[in-house]
Write an enzyme that holds these catalytic residues in place. Structure first.
Site, PDB file in Angstrom:
ATOM      1  CG  ASN A  84      -1.648   1.254   1.484  1.00  0.00           C
ATOM      2  OD1 ASN A  84      -1.743   2.097   0.600  1.00  0.00           O
ATOM      3  ND2 ASN A  84      -2.200   1.402   2.691  1.00  0.00           N
ATOM      4  CD1 TRP A  85       3.944   1.389  -2.561  1.00  0.00           C
ATOM      5  CD2 TRP A  85       4.040   2.531  -4.487  1.00  0.00           C
ATOM      6  NE1 TRP A  85       4.962   0.861  -3.325  1.00  0.00           N
ATOM      7  CE2 TRP A  85       5.044   1.543  -4.505  1.00  0.00           C
ATOM      8  CE3 TRP A  85       3.906   3.367  -5.600  1.00  0.00           C
ATOM      9  CZ2 TRP A  85       5.910   1.374  -5.586  1.00  0.00           C
ATOM     10  CZ3 TRP A  85       4.763   3.197  -6.670  1.00  0.00           C
ATOM     11  CH2 TRP A  85       5.756   2.211  -6.657  1.00  0.00           C
ATOM     12  CE  LYS A  86       0.004   3.293   4.862  1.00  0.00           C
ATOM     13  NZ  LYS A  86       0.165   3.409   6.316  1.00  0.00           N
ATOM     14  CG  HIS A 108      -5.599   2.057   5.658  1.00  0.00           C
ATOM     15  ND1 HIS A 108      -5.154   3.003   6.554  1.00  0.00           N
ATOM     16  CD2 HIS A 108      -4.564   1.207   5.459  1.00  0.00           C
ATOM     17  CE1 HIS A 108      -3.892   2.725   6.874  1.00  0.00           C
ATOM     18  NE2 HIS A 108      -3.516   1.634   6.224  1.00  0.00           N
ATOM     19  CD  GLU A 122      -3.299  -2.271   7.637  1.00  0.00           C
ATOM     20  OE1 GLU A 122      -2.186  -2.481   7.160  1.00  0.00           O
ATOM     21  OE2 GLU A 122      -3.972  -1.263   7.379  1.00  0.00           O
ATOM     22  CB  SER A 146       5.615  -2.078  11.980  1.00  0.00           C
ATOM     23  OG  SER A 146       5.300  -0.723  12.270  1.00  0.00           O
ATOM     24  CD  GLU A 185      -2.565   5.631   7.043  1.00  0.00           C
ATOM     25  OE1 GLU A 185      -2.581   5.680   5.806  1.00  0.00           O
ATOM     26  OE2 GLU A 185      -1.628   5.122   7.696  1.00  0.00           O
ATOM     27  N   GLY A 223       2.895  -1.149   4.267  1.00  0.00           N
ATOM     28  CA  GLY A 223       2.969   0.262   3.899  1.00  0.00           C
ATOM     29  C   GLY A 223       4.392   0.652   3.563  1.00  0.00           C
ATOM     30  N   GLY A 224       5.092   1.225   4.538  1.00  0.00           N
ATOM     31  CA  GLY A 224       6.423   1.787   4.332  1.00  0.00           C
ATOM     32  C   GLY A 224       7.386   0.880   3.574  1.00  0.00           C
ATOM     33  N   GLY A 245       3.118   2.095  10.816  1.00  0.00           N
ATOM     34  CA  GLY A 245       4.153   3.110  10.634  1.00  0.00           C
ATOM     35  C   GLY A 245       4.951   3.428  11.889  1.00  0.00           C
TER      36      GLY A 245
END
Ligand code: PGA
Length: 252
Positions: free
Chosen positions: A10-12, A93, A165, A211, A95, A232-233, A171
């Site tokens: 997930n590149w956000k 998600h 999640e 993470s 966010e 993510g990251g 993150g």
């Protein structure tokens, strides 16, 4: 893992055309790990470019609207995601729940719209640190899923996945223990079996996010009912992301 592991990046809100080379490297790398289903959700603006080139990975979106079309300025519908070459969408998600005030009823409507458009859908859930610490995580996740999951999925069971999640792990570099992840996934499995029946409920993949890195993936993904990862990251680097895919392939 009973299911083919599902590793989703997930590149956000990261990625412009100059990052196409990263997506390309992930796609090329994925062909070495055919035991794993690899997917990437770049921003909408890269969806068509990435999906046009991808041969070995699924490409999807990070959100969609619940309606097919209409006067919703700035929104993207599920059929539009499909038209841009997307094959799946992430909904719910944390966010989006937090910053865009999306409630579970909205998530359910989006998930339904995605399935109707022929897409796969990953429905996300996750508790806050406060809920985890007060011992209310299971109750919270149960309620969140009860409100967010599509009512019926009929012939679309293989197109639904759940993303667990915990918000406090996203993150942060902090993760639950492998046993805590597996415990929550087993709870989610029970919820799915109760809702959709034994066969369908067991087939739905439950993936963990928060993470996940190349060096903790083997441990975090090894537990019962942990069928993959939402990353993510670490998905912003082809090397890091493929390290996670490789760890999943070793477990498969
Ligand atoms: P992270 O994000 O891997 O950077 O923790 C996970 C996610 O939000 O899907």
């Amino acid at each position: 893992m009973p299911h083919r592991p599902y590793i989703v990046g997930n590149w956000k809100m990261h990625g412009t055309r100059s990052d196409l080379s990263v997506a390309r490297a992930i796609d090329r790398g994925a062909q070495r790990y055919l035991k794993v289903e690899v997917a990437l959700a770049p921003p909408y603006t890269m969806l068509h470019a990435v999906s046009s080139e991808a041969e070995w990975i699924g490409v999807g979106a990070q959100n969609c609207h619940a309606e097919q079309s209409g006067a919703f300025t700035g929104e993207i519908s599920a059929p539009m995601v499909a038209d841009a070459g997307g094959s799946f969408v992430i909904v719910g998600h944390s966010e989006r729940r937090e910053y865009n005030h999306e409630c579970s009823a909205t998530i359910r409507a989006k998930a339904g719209a995605a399935l109707e458009a022929g897409l796969r859908v990953i429905v996300c859930c996750g508790e806050s640190k406060g809920m985890r610490d007060s011992g209310d995580a299971v109750e919270f996740i149960t309620a969140q899923l009860a409100g967010s999951l599509p009512e019926t999925i009929e012939d679309a069971a293989d197109r639904l996945a759940i993303g667990y999640e915990p918000i406090w792990a996203i993150g942060t570099g902090v993760t639950p223990s492998a046993a805590e992840i597996s415990d929550m996934h087993s709870t989610i499995r029970d919820i799915l079996v109760e809702r959709y029946g034994e066969q369908v409920g067991r087939d739905i993949r439950i993936i963990y996010g928060g993470s996940v890195k190349a060096d903790n993936a083997a441990e975090l993904l090894a537990g019962d009912n942990v069928n993959g990862a939402l990353v993510g990251g670490a998905s912003l680097s082809a090397e890091d992301f493929l390290g996670i895919v490789s760890a999943a392939a070793d477990l498969a």
